[in-house]
Every structure is written in structure tokens, then in C-alpha cells.
Design an enzyme around this catalytic site. Structure first.
Site, PDB file in Angstrom:
ATOM      1  N   TYR A   1      17.572  32.472 -76.638  1.00 46.10           N
ATOM      2  CA  TYR A   1      17.389  33.719 -77.371  1.00 46.10           C
ATOM      3  C   TYR A   1      18.674  34.470 -77.662  1.00 46.10           C
ATOM      4  O   TYR A   1      19.041  34.657 -78.816  1.00 46.10           O
ATOM      5  CB  TYR A   1      16.421  34.632 -76.607  1.00 46.10           C
ATOM      6  CG  TYR A   1      15.075  33.997 -76.406  1.00 46.10           C
ATOM      7  CD1 TYR A   1      14.252  33.736 -77.495  1.00 46.10           C
ATOM      8  CD2 TYR A   1      14.627  33.613 -75.141  1.00 46.10           C
ATOM      9  CE1 TYR A   1      13.023  33.119 -77.330  1.00 46.10           C
ATOM     10  CE2 TYR A   1      13.397  32.999 -74.972  1.00 46.10           C
ATOM     11  CZ  TYR A   1      12.607  32.753 -76.065  1.00 46.10           C
ATOM     12  OH  TYR A   1      11.399  32.142 -75.903  1.00 46.10           O
TER      13      TYR A   1
ATOM     14  N   PRO B   1       7.531  36.039 -83.221  1.00 42.09           N
ATOM     15  CA  PRO B   1       6.189  35.691 -83.672  1.00 42.09           C
ATOM     16  C   PRO B   1       5.437  36.913 -84.194  1.00 42.09           C
ATOM     17  O   PRO B   1       5.715  38.046 -83.816  1.00 42.09           O
ATOM     18  CB  PRO B   1       5.503  35.159 -82.409  1.00 42.09           C
ATOM     19  CG  PRO B   1       6.607  34.893 -81.439  1.00 42.09           C
ATOM     20  CD  PRO B   1       7.672  35.898 -81.771  1.00 42.09           C
TER      21      PRO B   1
ATOM     22  N   HIS C   1      10.988  38.002 -79.356  1.00 37.76           N
ATOM     23  CA  HIS C   1      10.556  36.981 -78.409  1.00 37.76           C
ATOM     24  C   HIS C   1      11.322  36.960 -77.083  1.00 37.76           C
ATOM     25  O   HIS C   1      10.818  36.448 -76.083  1.00 37.76           O
ATOM     26  CB  HIS C   1      10.698  35.622 -79.099  1.00 37.76           C
ATOM     27  CG  HIS C   1       9.800  34.555 -78.575  1.00 37.76           C
ATOM     28  ND1 HIS C   1       9.347  34.527 -77.277  1.00 37.76           N
ATOM     29  CD2 HIS C   1       9.267  33.481 -79.167  1.00 37.76           C
ATOM     30  CE1 HIS C   1       8.591  33.463 -77.122  1.00 37.76           C
ATOM     31  NE2 HIS C   1       8.525  32.810 -78.246  1.00 37.76           N
TER      32      HIS C   1
ATOM     33  N   LYS D   1     -13.932  24.923 -79.846  1.00 43.87           N
ATOM     34  CA  LYS D   1     -13.793  24.209 -78.572  1.00 43.87           C
ATOM     35  C   LYS D   1     -15.062  23.432 -78.223  1.00 43.87           C
ATOM     36  O   LYS D   1     -15.036  22.478 -77.452  1.00 43.87           O
ATOM     37  CB  LYS D   1     -13.513  25.213 -77.451  1.00 43.87           C
ATOM     38  CG  LYS D   1     -12.112  25.771 -77.461  1.00 43.87           C
ATOM     39  CD  LYS D   1     -11.822  26.599 -76.223  1.00 43.87           C
ATOM     40  CE  LYS D   1     -12.371  28.002 -76.333  1.00 43.87           C
ATOM     41  NZ  LYS D   1     -11.784  28.955 -75.391  1.00 43.87           N
TER      42      LYS D   1
ATOM     43  N   LYS E   1     -15.470  19.763 -76.144  1.00 48.90           N
ATOM     44  CA  LYS E   1     -16.089  19.928 -74.823  1.00 48.90           C
ATOM     45  C   LYS E   1     -17.346  19.086 -74.672  1.00 48.90           C
ATOM     46  O   LYS E   1     -17.561  18.477 -73.619  1.00 48.90           O
ATOM     47  CB  LYS E   1     -16.444  21.402 -74.598  1.00 48.90           C
ATOM     48  CG  LYS E   1     -15.274  22.241 -74.099  1.00 48.90           C
ATOM     49  CD  LYS E   1     -15.771  23.632 -73.793  1.00 48.90           C
ATOM     50  CE  LYS E   1     -14.706  24.552 -73.286  1.00 48.90           C
ATOM     51  NZ  LYS E   1     -15.182  25.960 -73.319  1.00 48.90           N
TER      52      LYS E   1
ATOM     53  N   SER F   1     -10.409  17.535 -73.547  1.00 47.38           N
ATOM     54  CA  SER F   1      -9.730  18.827 -73.494  1.00 47.38           C
ATOM     55  C   SER F   1      -9.523  19.337 -74.926  1.00 47.38           C
ATOM     56  O   SER F   1      -8.988  18.625 -75.773  1.00 47.38           O
ATOM     57  CB  SER F   1      -8.375  18.656 -72.792  1.00 47.38           C
ATOM     58  OG  SER F   1      -7.353  19.320 -73.500  1.00 47.38           O
ATOM     59  N   PRO F   2      -9.987  20.569 -75.217  1.00 47.86           N
ATOM     60  CA  PRO F   2      -9.828  21.090 -76.584  1.00 47.86           C
ATOM     61  C   PRO F   2      -8.370  21.121 -77.031  1.00 47.86           C
ATOM     62  O   PRO F   2      -8.054  20.782 -78.172  1.00 47.86           O
ATOM     63  CB  PRO F   2     -10.411  22.504 -76.508  1.00 47.86           C
ATOM     64  CG  PRO F   2     -11.383  22.445 -75.380  1.00 47.86           C
ATOM     65  CD  PRO F   2     -10.790  21.475 -74.390  1.00 47.86           C
ATOM     66  N   ASP F   3      -7.468  21.486 -76.137  1.00 47.05           N
ATOM     67  CA  ASP F   3      -6.063  21.538 -76.535  1.00 47.05           C
ATOM     68  C   ASP F   3      -5.547  20.153 -76.907  1.00 47.05           C
ATOM     69  O   ASP F   3      -4.900  19.977 -77.944  1.00 47.05           O
ATOM     70  CB  ASP F   3      -5.201  22.133 -75.416  1.00 47.05           C
ATOM     71  CG  ASP F   3      -3.748  22.250 -75.854  1.00 47.05           C
ATOM     72  OD1 ASP F   3      -3.492  22.997 -76.811  1.00 47.05           O
ATOM     73  OD2 ASP F   3      -2.887  21.572 -75.277  1.00 47.05           O
TER      74      ASP F   3
ATOM     75  N   TYR G   1       6.787  19.480 -80.074  1.00 44.18           N
ATOM     76  CA  TYR G   1       6.943  20.431 -78.973  1.00 44.18           C
ATOM     77  C   TYR G   1       5.654  21.215 -78.818  1.00 44.18           C
ATOM     78  O   TYR G   1       5.131  21.746 -79.793  1.00 44.18           O
ATOM     79  CB  TYR G   1       8.079  21.386 -79.354  1.00 44.18           C
ATOM     80  CG  TYR G   1       8.492  22.397 -78.314  1.00 44.18           C
ATOM     81  CD1 TYR G   1       9.711  22.272 -77.663  1.00 44.18           C
ATOM     82  CD2 TYR G   1       7.703  23.501 -78.009  1.00 44.18           C
ATOM     83  CE1 TYR G   1      10.125  23.207 -76.730  1.00 44.18           C
ATOM     84  CE2 TYR G   1       8.102  24.440 -77.076  1.00 44.18           C
ATOM     85  CZ  TYR G   1       9.311  24.291 -76.440  1.00 44.18           C
ATOM     86  OH  TYR G   1       9.718  25.212 -75.519  1.00 44.18           O
TER      87      TYR G   1
ATOM     88  N   THR H   1       8.953  28.970 -70.029  1.00 36.65           N
ATOM     89  CA  THR H   1       8.243  27.830 -70.609  1.00 36.65           C
ATOM     90  C   THR H   1       9.003  26.533 -70.380  1.00 36.65           C
ATOM     91  O   THR H   1      10.202  26.533 -70.145  1.00 36.65           O
ATOM     92  CB  THR H   1       8.124  27.953 -72.142  1.00 36.65           C
ATOM     93  OG1 THR H   1       9.445  28.109 -72.683  1.00 36.65           O
ATOM     94  CG2 THR H   1       7.259  29.119 -72.533  1.00 36.65           C
TER      95      THR H   1
ATOM     96  N   SER I   1       2.108  25.650 -80.490  1.00 34.29           N
ATOM     97  CA  SER I   1       1.729  26.420 -79.326  1.00 34.29           C
ATOM     98  C   SER I   1       0.266  26.811 -79.431  1.00 34.29           C
ATOM     99  O   SER I   1      -0.212  27.187 -80.501  1.00 34.29           O
ATOM    100  CB  SER I   1       2.594  27.679 -79.252  1.00 34.29           C
ATOM    101  OG  SER I   1       2.340  28.372 -78.063  1.00 34.29           O
ATOM    102  N   GLN I   2      -0.430  26.697 -78.320  1.00 35.63           N
ATOM    103  CA  GLN I   2      -1.786  27.221 -78.281  1.00 35.63           C
ATOM    104  C   GLN I   2      -1.703  28.621 -77.683  1.00 35.63           C
ATOM    105  O   GLN I   2      -1.193  28.795 -76.577  1.00 35.63           O
ATOM    106  CB  GLN I   2      -2.683  26.360 -77.404  1.00 35.63           C
ATOM    107  CG  GLN I   2      -4.013  27.063 -77.139  1.00 35.63           C
ATOM    108  CD  GLN I   2      -4.989  26.279 -76.288  1.00 35.63           C
ATOM    109  OE1 GLN I   2      -6.066  25.969 -76.731  1.00 35.63           O
ATOM    110  NE2 GLN I   2      -4.614  25.957 -75.082  1.00 35.63           N
TER     111      GLN I   2
END
Ligand SMILES: *[C@@H]1O[C@H](CO)[C@@H](O)[C@H](O)[C@H]1NC(C)=O
Ligand SMILES: *[C@@H]1O[C@H](CO)[C@@H](O)[C@H](O)[C@H]1NC(C)=O
Length: 620
Positions: A104, A117, A340, A416, A420, A425-427, A449, A462, A548-549
Site C-alpha cells: 500500500y 474498493p 484500502h 449458494k 450447497k 463449497s459455493p466459493d 489471486y 491477507t 475476492s469473495q
């Protein structure tokens, strides 16, 4: 939103920063948190080679294997690893300061679009200034209610996989601001000082105001009172020909750093800037934007959150260095943009969920009015030099606005629930859809990523889940091949992703460890190990897909720009029965197209559901 993390790492850094300090009262929970581990050298080397397999050629991989062997056997790896382990013993978190700097504060790209974001909230049903101010007043009251939990230390501790998480980020998002420097920025957190702020800043028609939000007895103003104060602000900022001073904050950081020093030479300007920096947060009352079709509405709002729409619209109605800026348009638009450096998305959406819930149950009750003083307008003396800096910032902002390609996909077919039902896994399911979409568009897969939280550890931020694996590649290839066992390959790829995600949140991913070893080598003033100067290393860190979720209870979606000039930024919020997905790219890259990628993602998700349902039916 961890843009250019890999390119900006150039020098060792030592700093004392207020950002990792937290009020003493919350130290009890914090003290119990484990330290971020340093993974084993051998494990990281093996996982690194495995991660390269689907994204580099066989020759490149062979070359890198040799370099890794040398690194492991020649003593260099052991020496660097020892250095890191020593650092881990001596610090609370071996990574956090390095990460803050390299990801950053050293990063010189503008924060607007490149790192900050945005969040798009559902469209509100107001179309006029009264509606705008009523909404803004409730929102401000909601955030102050949230702030009470921070001040009183009754913010619920969050858990992941049964483990308590580091709550430090919540203490960094209010009353803080980034400050530009000629080479490196800093973040100041005024919540920690002796006189924590009692005001917010409100900006309307590019004019900034200090709004005191507490009464003399320290109780927050009521919604009704805030509304009246906002009306006063509105009424005294009707002129639309003011210099958009805030647009300076959207510049390249070196440029802004210079302009900043010039700006604050003037005493009035310095005090005004300080009032903004010190405020609890900023509320931007935006002018209405050009109307677009319902289909394009969310994408337009995402752009408005990321950059404000350009110099003639709302880009000057911001202070992009401010950690939290809520944006409320006269046309019912609402959302926020955040700087961020102090925090990741989850604390921000947690705050949003809280505020939205608060707003639903709060009605404006007219209370007897104690007369409140007029909010103070912040003055700026615009010298010819400042004027010139503003003109340059306007031009650059307009270029950024034209370059950003945004598409918000409100995927309504399922959420989801479908993965399910099929015990996936939804992700991982959504990630495999992104892999499939990319593969179908480009016939190759790319370095991908996905951010993973390290908050199980003290001051954790992270690490990366590397989504592209040999298994994900086999799966996406199989989707185009009728002879393959697609479902089994999907299940395998999902399982691998789950394991990688588990490793990442437990501090056993490879990206931050590799970065740490690189920075350790720099700090040791030894020559850079060859593995970090290898083509494979560059390819592995060129994230064409940065994802990213960020899940929430509110039907919103977070958005951020791509990490590389020729890539995509993808942020998604999987709800029970639909998925909100924000996709960004740059128009200056001919190969990328956000709308096209969105269609490919939609098709991929539908095809994957069809695959699961056909297989389930066939089994019956
Ligand atoms: C602001 O202006 C409107 C319209 O001119 C007026 O009705 C209202 O009373 C003013 N509000 C304040 C607080 O001055
Ligand atoms: C993805 O990254 C590679 C470099 O690793 C680049 O050559 C390629 O063009 C990128 N793909 C797209 C679609 O831009």
C-alpha cells in the site's frame, strides 16, 4: 485490491506507525491470538513449483526447478528462512509492517481505481434533495451507533473455522486518513490521540464542511438534528462553479505528494486539510449522474463509487485519501469508497450490514429543536500553482474514467443454494466458474489471486489462494471434451481449492512467505536469490485474474480495479439465491472486456449447474 504488490517492493523499511496500535481495552482478546507462522521452506518450495505447473511452459518449469533446488541446497534458502524466523520471534507479526508498506504505502499508483474498493448499495427510492438528506442523516446516525460499539468495546468478536479473529482492522477504519508523501505515504489514525474527533466531513458541490455530530454532553446528534445540519450545508453550497480541490487526491501518489506540500504551505489550507484528515468519516452528497438503463444502472454506480464519474461529475466531490467515504446521490444512488491501506473488505461490509439494519428500523422523529450552529465551511486558498495542479488532476482523472471498464453482473438464476445442494463449497464453485469463463475466452488459464484472510493471527491481513491448479486446469479442459468425467473432475478441483483455502487461512500459503524471503534478502543486503528474478516468478505474480469473495447480508456488491494492466478485477457476493459479481478491466487493453467476461461467467455458472443436475438425474 492489492495492486502491484509485487513490483513496489524495493527497499527495506523500518517504521513506527500508529496504525497497529489499538485502544488498550481490547487487548485482552488480542493478546490471546496466535502469531503468524513462517511456513517451512521445503513446503513453500514444493507448493510454489506445483502452483507454476498449470501456468508456465514445461521448459520454464524445468529451469525454475533447478533454481529452487539451488535455493534449497546451496544454503541461501536456509539463511533467508532463519532471518525470517528471527524476525517472527522479535515482532508481533513478521509480515504486517512489510505488507502495509509494500502493498500500500510504497505503491505510487493513484488510490482511486487502482487500490480503493467501492461498494454499491441497492438503489434507493428517492429522487430529490430531501430524500438524499434524509437518507444521509440516517446513515450518519447508523455509523455513529456502530462507532459506539468500537468505543465501548462491545463489538462482537468474529470467528472463522471456530477460531477467534483479530479485530484490529475495526479500530483503523474510523477517524483515519492516508497522507501522501513524496516517496511513501503514511496513515494517521486520530482515534488513538488524546482528543479523538467529534466531527465528520460533508462534501457537496466540491465544498467541504465540518459537521459536529456530538452534543456538548457527548450524546450523538439525532437523525432529525443531522438532517437539519445537512440542509444548512446544502443551502450554503449551491454554487456549482467551485474548484474541485478534492480531485488532487486522485493523482499518482508522487504527484499528489508534491502538490500536497505545496497546498499546505498556506495556513488556511493546512487547517482545512487537517479537518478532513481528522474527521470520523466523510459523506459525499453527489450531484445526479446521467440516467442509464436499468440494466446498466449497477455498473454505472460501481464506476461512480470507484472514481466519481470524471471531473465534470463527482470525482472532485471526494477526498480519496480518507479511509471511509459514504456516497449518497440526489438520484437515489448510494454506496461507499474506502482507502484500502487500513483494512480489508469484510470489516467494511460488516459495518454496512449493521448500518443498513439500523436504518431500516429508524424513523425520523421530529424532536424539539435546540438550535445548532452552522457547520463550518472549509476554506481553500487556490494559488495559481494549486490551480494548475487541479487542472492536471482533472485531466488524469478523465483519462482514468475512460480507461476503466466496469460491469456488474446481477446473476439471478441461483446462488449458494445450488452448489450447497450438490455438497460443493459455493466459493470454490464460483471460482471454478471464473476459471472456466477465462479458459473459454482465452484458451489458456492464468495466474489467479483470491484473497484469503489471515485474521486468525494477530494483526493478520491477507494471503493469496492460488486458484489455478493442475486440477482446475484438467476440469476446464474437460468441459470442452464430451469423453471426460466432468463432474468427477469438478469435484476434484473444488476439493483442491478447498484445501488451498484452508492452508491459506492457516498461514500456510506461499505468496507472503515468498515475499517475506525476498524482503529478507533485501534487508540482509545480500544478492537477490535467483528464484525471485526468474520469468516464472514474474508470471506467477502477474495476476490476470484478481478475485475476492466479500459476502454480506445486505444485497450489495464490492468492486475494485484489476491488479495488472491486462487483467480483470472480480469481486463477488454470493447470496442464497443469487450472486452479485462486479468485474473490472481496462479499456486500454484490447484483450480484455468486462461485459464479455461477465457473459462468459454467466454461461459458465449455468453450464455448471446443468452439469450437476444432469448427473444427479442420471443417477436416479
Ligand atoms: C434551505 O433552503 C430551502 C429552500 O430554499 C428552505 O425551505 C429551507 O428552510 C432551508 N433550510 C435551512 C436549514 O436553511
Ligand atoms: C495474462 O498475462 C500474461 C502474462 O503472464 C499475458 O501475456 C496475457 O496477455 C494476459 N492475458 C490477457 C487476457 O490479457
Amino acid at each position: 485490491p492489492l495492486a502491484y504488490a509485487h513490483v513496489s517492493v524495493v527497499k527495506p523499511c523500518r517504521l513506527v506507525r500508529p496504525v497497529t496500535q489499538i485502544p488498550e481495552r481490547s487487548l485482552v482478546h488480542q493478546e490471546g491470538l496466535p502469531k503468524l507462522p513462517v511456513p517451512s521452506l521445503k513446503q513453500t518450495c514444493e507448493r510454489y513449483l506445483a502452483a507454476l505447473e498449470p501456468i508456465v511452459s514445461e521448459e520454464e518449469l524445468e529451469h525454475t526447478r533447478q533454481l529452487v533446488q539451488e535455493f534449497l541446497k546451496g544454503g541461501v534458502g536456509d539463511r533467508v528462512q532463519k532471518g525470517l524466523e528471527r524476525r517472527a520471534r522479535k515482532t508481533e507479526n513478521w509480515l504486517s509492517e512489510w505488507w502495509m508498506q509494500s502493498a500500500y504505502l510504497d505503491c505510487r499508483m493513484p488510490v482511486a481505481v487502482y487500490t480503493s474498493p467501492g461498494v454499491v448499495l441497492p438503489r434507493m427510492h428517492f429522487h430529490d434533495r430531501q430524500g438524499q438528506m434524509r437518507f444521509a442523516a440516517k446513515l450518519i446516525a447508523g455509523v455513529l451507533e456502530f462507532k459506539k460499539m468500537i468505543d465501548n468495546e462491545n463489538l462482537p468478536v468474529e470467528y472463522l473455522s471456530g477460531k477467534p479473529l483479530c479485530m484490529d482492522q475495526y479500530y483503523q477504519i474510523l477517524s483515519s486518513c492516508r497522507v501522501p508523501g513524496p516517496k511513501r505515504d503514511t496513515v494517521v489514525n486520530h482515534a488513538i490521540g488524546k482528543t479523538p474527533p467529534t466531527h465528520i466531513t460533508v462534501v457537496h458541490n466540491f465544498q467541504f464542511f465540518v459537521l459536529d455530530v456530538y452534543n456538548s454532553d457527548s450524546t450523538p446528534l439525532t437523525v432529525d438534528q443531522i438532517y437539519m445540519q445537512l440542509e444548512k450545508i446544502w443551502n450554503s453550497s449551491l454554487q456549482t462553479n467551485k474548484e474541485p480541490i478534492g480531485i488532487l487526491t486522485s493523482q499518482h501518489r508522487n504527484t499528489w505528494g508534491k502538490a500536497y506540500n505545496n497546498l499546505i504551505k498556506d495556513k488556511t489550507n493546512k487547517e482545512s486539510v487537517r479537518a478532513i484528515q481528522k474527521s470520523i468519516f466523510t459523506v459525499c452528497l453527489d450531484a445526479p449522474m446521467p440516467r442509464v438503463s436499468d440494466e446498466l444502472y449497477q455498473s454505472r454506480v460501481a464506476a461512480q463509487m470507484l472514481h466519481g464519474g470524471g471531473a465534470r461529475w463527482n470525482s472532485g466531490n471526494r477526498w480519496f485519501d480518507k479511509t471511509l467515504q459514504f456516497i449518497v446521490g440526489e438520484d437515489g444512488t448510494c454506496g461507499l469508497v474506502y482507502e484500502h491501506a487500513p483494512a480489508e473488505g469484510p470489516p467494511i461490509v460488516f459495518l454496512i450490514d449493521y448500518v443498513v439494519k439500523y436504518m431500516q428500523k429508524t424513523e425520523i422523529v421530529r424532536s424539539p429543536m435546540v438550535p445548532l450552529s452552522m457547520p463550518q465551511k472549509l476554506r481553500f486558498n487556490i494559488t495559481p500553482e494549486v490551480k494548475r495542479d487541479i487542472e492536471k488532476a482533472k485531466q488524469n482523472m478523465n483519462i482514468m474514467v475512460h480507461d476503466l471498464d466496469v460491469k456488474v453482473l446481477m446473476f439471478s438464476h441461483f446462488g449458494k443454494n445450488v452448489p450447497k445442494q450438490h455438497k460443493l463449497s459455493p466459493d470454490a464453485f464460483i471460482q471454478m466458474a471464473l476459471q472456466l469463463a477465462y479458459f473459454r475466452m482465452y484458451n489458456i488459464c492464468c495466474s489467479t489471486y483470491e484473497s484469503a484472510s489471515l485474521r486468525m493471527f494477530k494483526y493478520g491481513r491477507t494471503d493469496a489462494i492460488r486458484v489455478t491448479t493442475v486440477d482446475s486446469l484438467r476440469y476446464v479442459q474437460a468441459m470442452e471434451d464430451p469423453s471426460k468425467q466432468k463432474v468427477a473432475l469438478l469435484q476434484k478441483a473444488v476439493q483442491t481449492h478447498k484445501e488451498n483455502a484452508y492452508n491459506a487461512i492457516h498461514g500456510q500459503a506461499i505468496d507472503r512467505h515468498l515475499l517475506g524471503m525476498k524482503l529478507q534478502s533485501i534487508e540482509d543486503l545480500t544478492s537477490m536469490p535467483e528464484i525471485f528474478m526468474d520469468t516464472s516468478y514474474a508470471v506467477a505474480h502477474h495476476y490476470n485474474l484478481s478475485t475476492s469473495q466479500v459476502g454480506s447480508k445486505t444485497d450489495c456488491v464490492m468492486c475494485f480495479g484489476p491488479m495488472v494492466p491486462d487483467g480483470y478485477g472480480v469481486c463477488y457476493n454470493p447470496m442464497d439465491e443469487h450472486i452479485n459479481i462486479a468485474i473490472t478491466a481496462f479499456n486500454s487493453c484490447e484483450e480484455t472486456n468486462a461485459a464479455k467476461f461477465a457473459r462468459a461467467v454467466e454461461d459458465a455458472l449455468l453450464d455448471m449447474r446443468a452439469l450437476l443436475e444432469d448427473t444427479a438425474t442420471a443417477k436416479q
